[in-house]
Design a protein around this motif. Structure first.
Motif, PDB file in Angstrom:
ATOM      1  N   ALA A 197       0.823  -1.211   0.000  1.00 10.16           N
ATOM      2  CA  ALA A 197       0.000   0.000   0.000  1.00 10.16           C
ATOM      3  C   ALA A 197       0.859   1.264   0.000  1.00 10.16           C
ATOM      4  O   ALA A 197       1.804   1.377   0.786  1.00 10.16           O
ATOM      5  N   PRO A 198       0.538   2.258  -0.844  1.00  6.30           N
ATOM      6  CA  PRO A 198       1.243   3.546  -0.823  1.00  6.30           C
ATOM      7  C   PRO A 198       0.787   4.382   0.374  1.00  6.30           C
ATOM      8  O   PRO A 198      -0.209   4.047   1.036  1.00  6.30           O
ATOM      9  N   PRO A 199       1.486   5.469   0.675  1.00 12.99           N
ATOM     10  CA  PRO A 199       1.148   6.259   1.873  1.00 12.99           C
ATOM     11  C   PRO A 199      -0.293   6.750   1.941  1.00 12.99           C
ATOM     12  O   PRO A 199      -0.887   6.785   3.009  1.00 12.99           O
ATOM     13  N   ASN A 200      -0.869   7.143   0.819  1.00 10.61           N
ATOM     14  CA  ASN A 200      -2.225   7.698   0.822  1.00 10.61           C
ATOM     15  C   ASN A 200      -3.289   6.682   0.416  1.00 10.61           C
ATOM     16  O   ASN A 200      -4.371   7.060  -0.046  1.00 10.61           O
ATOM     17  N   ALA A 201      -3.023   5.410   0.630  1.00  8.42           N
ATOM     18  CA  ALA A 201      -3.997   4.379   0.267  1.00  8.42           C
ATOM     19  C   ALA A 201      -5.246   4.500   1.125  1.00  8.42           C
ATOM     20  O   ALA A 201      -5.188   4.761   2.330  1.00  8.42           O
ATOM     21  N   ALA A 202      -6.399   4.298   0.477  1.00  9.34           N
ATOM     22  CA  ALA A 202      -7.653   4.197   1.210  1.00  9.34           C
ATOM     23  C   ALA A 202      -7.721   2.846   1.913  1.00  9.34           C
ATOM     24  O   ALA A 202      -6.928   1.943   1.627  1.00  9.34           O
ATOM     25  N   SER A 203      -8.662   2.710   2.827  1.00  4.91           N
ATOM     26  CA  SER A 203      -8.795   1.468   3.577  1.00  4.91           C
ATOM     27  C   SER A 203      -9.017   0.295   2.634  1.00  4.91           C
ATOM     28  O   SER A 203      -9.933   0.305   1.806  1.00  4.91           O
ATOM     29  N   LEU A 204      -8.189  -0.724   2.751  1.00  3.52           N
ATOM     30  CA  LEU A 204      -8.318  -1.904   1.911  1.00  3.52           C
ATOM     31  C   LEU A 204      -9.374  -2.865   2.423  1.00  3.52           C
ATOM     32  O   LEU A 204      -9.850  -3.725   1.679  1.00  3.52           O
ATOM     33  N   ILE A 205      -9.715  -2.762   3.698  1.00  7.94           N
ATOM     34  CA  ILE A 205     -10.726  -3.639   4.287  1.00  7.94           C
ATOM     35  C   ILE A 205     -11.947  -2.784   4.609  1.00  7.94           C
ATOM     36  O   ILE A 205     -11.897  -1.922   5.488  1.00  7.94           O
ATOM     37  N   GLN A 206     -13.013  -3.005   3.910  1.00  2.00           N
ATOM     38  CA  GLN A 206     -14.222  -2.200   4.079  1.00  2.00           C
ATOM     39  C   GLN A 206     -15.037  -2.692   5.270  1.00  2.00           C
ATOM     40  O   GLN A 206     -14.951  -3.863   5.659  1.00  2.00           O
ATOM     41  N   PRO A 207     -15.834  -1.819   5.867  1.00  2.00           N
ATOM     42  CA  PRO A 207     -16.580  -2.182   7.081  1.00  2.00           C
ATOM     43  C   PRO A 207     -17.476  -3.405   6.926  1.00  2.00           C
ATOM     44  O   PRO A 207     -17.738  -4.101   7.912  1.00  2.00           O
ATOM     45  N   GLU A 208     -17.951  -3.683   5.725  1.00  2.00           N
ATOM     46  CA  GLU A 208     -18.832  -4.844   5.556  1.00  2.00           C
ATOM     47  C   GLU A 208     -18.076  -6.168   5.548  1.00  2.00           C
ATOM     48  O   GLU A 208     -18.679  -7.249   5.589  1.00  2.00           O
ATOM     49  N   THR A 209     -16.753  -6.125   5.496  1.00  2.00           N
ATOM     50  CA  THR A 209     -15.944  -7.336   5.487  1.00  2.00           C
ATOM     51  C   THR A 209     -15.816  -7.896   6.896  1.00  2.00           C
ATOM     52  O   THR A 209     -15.441  -7.185   7.830  1.00  2.00           O
ATOM     53  N   VAL A 210     -16.110  -9.171   7.057  1.00  2.00           N
ATOM     54  CA  VAL A 210     -15.969  -9.817   8.360  1.00  2.00           C
ATOM     55  C   VAL A 210     -14.490 -10.092   8.625  1.00  2.00           C
ATOM     56  O   VAL A 210     -13.797 -10.687   7.797  1.00  2.00           O
ATOM     57  N   THR A 211     -13.997  -9.664   9.766  1.00  2.00           N
ATOM     58  CA  THR A 211     -12.603  -9.855  10.138  1.00  2.00           C
ATOM     59  C   THR A 211     -12.492 -10.724  11.386  1.00  2.00           C
ATOM     60  O   THR A 211     -13.481 -10.993  12.080  1.00  2.00           O
ATOM     61  N   VAL A 212     -11.267 -11.117  11.694  1.00  2.00           N
ATOM     62  CA  VAL A 212     -11.033 -11.893  12.914  1.00  2.00           C
ATOM     63  C   VAL A 212     -11.448 -11.097  14.150  1.00  2.00           C
ATOM     64  O   VAL A 212     -11.970 -11.657  15.119  1.00  2.00           O
ATOM     65  N   ALA A 213     -11.265  -9.779  14.113  1.00  2.00           N
ATOM     66  CA  ALA A 213     -11.684  -8.956  15.253  1.00  2.00           C
ATOM     67  C   ALA A 213     -13.203  -8.945  15.379  1.00  2.00           C
ATOM     68  O   ALA A 213     -13.750  -9.007  16.492  1.00  2.00           O
ATOM     69  N   ASP A 214     -13.909  -8.853  14.253  1.00  2.00           N
ATOM     70  CA  ASP A 214     -15.371  -8.957  14.264  1.00  2.00           C
ATOM     71  C   ASP A 214     -15.817 -10.254  14.933  1.00  2.00           C
ATOM     72  O   ASP A 214     -16.714 -10.273  15.783  1.00  2.00           O
ATOM     73  N   LEU A 215     -15.212 -11.344  14.506  1.00  2.00           N
ATOM     74  CA  LEU A 215     -15.607 -12.653  15.014  1.00  2.00           C
ATOM     75  C   LEU A 215     -15.415 -12.746  16.524  1.00  2.00           C
ATOM     76  O   LEU A 215     -16.301 -13.207  17.254  1.00  2.00           O
ATOM     77  N   LEU A 216     -14.268 -12.298  16.990  1.00  2.00           N
ATOM     78  CA  LEU A 216     -13.977 -12.428  18.413  1.00  2.00           C
ATOM     79  C   LEU A 216     -14.846 -11.506  19.262  1.00  2.00           C
ATOM     80  O   LEU A 216     -15.157 -11.825  20.411  1.00  2.00           O
ATOM     81  N   LYS A 217     -15.238 -10.388  18.718  1.00  2.00           N
ATOM     82  CA  LYS A 217     -16.121  -9.500  19.480  1.00  2.00           C
ATOM     83  C   LYS A 217     -17.466 -10.167  19.777  1.00  2.00           C
ATOM     84  O   LYS A 217     -18.113  -9.835  20.778  1.00  2.00           O
ATOM     85  N   GLN A 218     -17.868 -11.116  18.954  1.00  2.00           N
ATOM     86  CA  GLN A 218     -19.126 -11.808  19.218  1.00  2.00           C
ATOM     87  C   GLN A 218     -19.025 -12.740  20.425  1.00  2.00           C
ATOM     88  O   GLN A 218     -20.050 -13.183  20.953  1.00  2.00           O
ATOM     89  N   ALA A 219     -17.828 -13.032  20.858  1.00  2.00           N
ATOM     90  CA  ALA A 219     -17.604 -13.809  22.080  1.00  2.00           C
ATOM     91  C   ALA A 219     -17.151 -12.896  23.213  1.00  2.00           C
ATOM     92  O   ALA A 219     -16.452 -13.336  24.139  1.00  2.00           O
ATOM     93  N   ASN A 220     -17.525 -11.618  23.125  1.00  2.00           N
ATOM     94  CA  ASN A 220     -17.262 -10.620  24.178  1.00  2.00           C
ATOM     95  C   ASN A 220     -15.791 -10.284  24.352  1.00  2.00           C
ATOM     96  O   ASN A 220     -15.387  -9.811  25.422  1.00  2.00           O
ATOM     97  N   TYR A 221     -14.994 -10.487  23.314  1.00  4.21           N
ATOM     98  CA  TYR A 221     -13.602 -10.059  23.381  1.00  4.21           C
ATOM     99  C   TYR A 221     -13.514  -8.541  23.262  1.00  4.21           C
ATOM    100  O   TYR A 221     -14.247  -7.920  22.482  1.00  4.21           O
ATOM    101  N   GLU A 222     -12.588  -7.946  24.019  1.00  5.56           N
ATOM    102  CA  GLU A 222     -12.151  -6.580  23.768  1.00  5.56           C
ATOM    103  C   GLU A 222     -10.965  -6.684  22.826  1.00  5.56           C
ATOM    104  O   GLU A 222     -10.060  -7.501  23.034  1.00  5.56           O
ATOM    105  N   THR A 223     -10.942  -5.852  21.790  1.00  2.57           N
ATOM    106  CA  THR A 223      -9.982  -6.043  20.709  1.00  2.57           C
ATOM    107  C   THR A 223      -9.114  -4.805  20.511  1.00  2.57           C
ATOM    108  O   THR A 223      -9.595  -3.673  20.598  1.00  2.57           O
ATOM    109  N   ALA A 224      -7.843  -5.025  20.220  1.00  5.41           N
ATOM    110  CA  ALA A 224      -6.916  -3.908  20.016  1.00  5.41           C
ATOM    111  C   ALA A 224      -5.864  -4.289  18.991  1.00  5.41           C
ATOM    112  O   ALA A 224      -5.444  -5.450  18.910  1.00  5.41           O
ATOM    113  N   VAL A 225      -5.429  -3.315  18.208  1.00  2.00           N
ATOM    114  CA  VAL A 225      -4.290  -3.466  17.312  1.00  2.00           C
ATOM    115  C   VAL A 225      -3.292  -2.376  17.654  1.00  2.00           C
ATOM    116  O   VAL A 225      -3.652  -1.200  17.766  1.00  2.00           O
TER     117      VAL A 225
END
Length: 517
Positions: free
Chosen positions: A98-126
């Motif tokens: 990705a170049p410096p001014n790249a837009a988000s490559l992962i759009q909000p509608e995409t299910v991610t590992v963080a999405d999945l874990l939040k359904q089991a009440n995980y608090e998530t951080a990167v």
């Protein structure tokens, strides 16, 4: 988003994860530590002798050390994309470096590992290097406003980021959605072209550099180092390269401590996305000179210190036996990657890729087979595993450990290898794996066999070994990893039936007609 998920802890937690009163235990905390450009042979538990990595070794001693652990790509952006989404990066356009001014490559509608874990009440951080773009498609980052969509729109509760990668501008931290410490009177501008004729660069002001560039990295100078791209302003927000690791450790430890104070009954997920040992390699002064390998080796020692600080925090918080730690790398090693930092001259007998051929940017084993360790004391028995596992498998595997059902169509290439990650006897990992470079070379591994496919003119100048070298390669090549782990003997003429079958399967993946779930 809640309506898309369902979960049942009883189905997926490891055997024995039941309390004395019959209640099902909560799933584990998860800490994923991803190194950057770390090769198979760069740590002592994988054979390095030129330096020592006691904290990484301790993870291996207490858990599973994988000898066939992979990243899904031999460059950073596609591997990180696939780790979070469970989808091969080649399935989405624009997922190269990705170049410096790249837009988000992962759009909000995409299910991610963080999405999945939040359904089991995980608090998530990167915490750490992001390099997956920020901001709306067609617009990119609003450096002086809200940087969204970003991590908080794809399942993370907290983010403390290097927004791109440190050989690209800008050198600022992003906390959640804003550039940290940005002075509105000194706005930040980031661009691909020189903003003015007098703007200092690595070409025009080379005498101001404390680390010289060897190729490409000759744009804006910050902290005596020139980078790819250009930026102005934001001076109060800029960081010092030498302090990156310290700050990320501090932010990560603070996240774990705060979580235990405020939500001790819920699990957490921390993605610690290191920049060590990516260029520019500028470790903290206390690590400079720690090895005989120059700043590259010193950065490995700094990475090991980070691992030690994170595991020490888990111990101090009495969380060691409640936490699964996964240690991996985003791709294999490279020596000269744009700066004159002594990596080539001081390599000595050190074999950064271990026994394998290739490195970063290639689909040879040295580019994609990396250190991969899982540690969960009290649950994972110590051992060495030959199971094939990959960073792309973390979404499905962690979802299984958390008891979360993956929605139809989500994480299509992520395989549940949780039994292998836990070191269960007889666990075999995945049956086949596709890996890529930045999008012009691919390979399919099936058991002992591996087929390379090189597309386009650029692959005729493939970066092989760990130095930049122009090496012609055939479009298709077949290797037997059991007898030829260095991939030097192309068997495509001797075993055409295997090559043809694998070429058809690889084409099915690349054309979007085949997934692994």
């Amino acid at each position: 988003m809640l309506a898309r998920f369902a979960f049942s802890f009883a189905l997926f937690l490891p055997a024995g994860a039941v309390a004395d009163d019959g209640e099902q235990k909560r799933p584990p905390n998860v800490v994923v530590i991803m190194a950057d450009d770390l090769g198979y042979g760069d740590v002592s538990c994988y054979g390095a002798t030129a330096l020592e990595t006691p904290h990484i070794d301790a993870l291996a001693d207490r858990g599973q050390r994988f000898t066939s652990g992979y990243c899904s790509a031999s460059t950073c952006t596609p591997t990180r994309f696939s780790l979070l989404t469970g989808m091969y990066a080649f399935r989405q356009k624009g997922t190269g470096i990705a170049p410096p001014n790249a837009a988000s490559l992962i759009q909000p509608e995409t299910v991610t590992v963080a999405d999945l874990l939040k359904q089991a009440n995980y608090e998530t951080a990167v915490v750490g290097k992001w390099h997956l773009g920020l901001g709306e498609r067609g617009a990119g980052p609003d450096w002086n406003g809200d940087l969204k969509p970003g991590p908080l729109e794809i399942g993370f509760d907290h983010a403390f980021l290097l927004p791109t990668t440190n050989d690209r501008v800008p050198q600022v931290y992003v906390q959640d959605r804003r550039v940290l410490n940005l002075d509105p009177a000194d706005p930040l501008w980031v661009g691909a072209k020189k903003p003015s004729p007098e703007h200092p660069t690595g070409i025009t002001h080379r005498d101001e550099l404390k680390m010289d560039w060897s190729h490409g990295h000759n744009g804006t100078i910050h902290n005596g180092i020139s980078r790819i791209g250009f930026y102005t302003g934001g001076h109060a927000a800029r960081f010092r390269d030498e302090d990156l690791a310290d700050r990320w450790v501090a932010e990560s430890v603070a996240f774990m401590e705060t979580h235990q104070q405020e939500s001790p009954d819920d699990p957490f997920f921390l993605f610690f996305s290191s920049h060590d040992l990516h260029v520019p390699r500028m470790p903290h002064e206390r690590f400079q000179g720690a090895t005989s390998l120059g700043f590259r080796g010193d950065s490995i020692v700094q990475l090991d210190w980070c691992v030690g600080e994170l595991t020490a925090a888990l111990e101090r918080l009495s969380l060691t036996e409640e936490t699964l730690v996964v240690f991996c790398s985003d791709n294999g090693p490279v020596l000269d990657d744009g700066y004159k930092d002594g990596a080539v001259e001081q390599i000595g007998d050190h074999q950064a890729a271990g026994p394998y051929r290739g490195g970063k940017y290639s689909v040879f084993e040295g580019g994609v087979r990396t250190p991969f360790i899982t540690c969960w004391p009290g649950t994972i028995a110590p051992g060495v595993s030959e199971a094939v596992v990959c960073t792309i498998d973390l979404p499905a595997s962690l979802a299984a450990l958390a008891g979360v059902e993956i929605p139809a169509g989500a994480c299509p290439d992520s395989v549940n290898v949780a039994p292998a990650l836990r070191g269960e006897p007889g666990a075999t990992g995945r049956e086949e794996l596709v890996v890529q470079n930045n999008g012009s070379a691919f390979a399919l591994r099936q058991g002992r066999w591996k087929l390379h496919r090189h597309d386009g003119k650029r692959t005729q100048n493939l970066v092989v070994e760990t130095k930049l070298a122009a090496t012609p390669v055939p479009r298709l090549a077949l290797f037997d990893l059991e007898t030829d782990p260095r991939e030097t003997n192309n068997l495509i003429e001797e075993r055409p039936e295997i090559a043809n079958q694998m070429a058809e399967r690889l084409e099915a993946y690349l054309s979007g007609g085949r997934t692994q779930r």
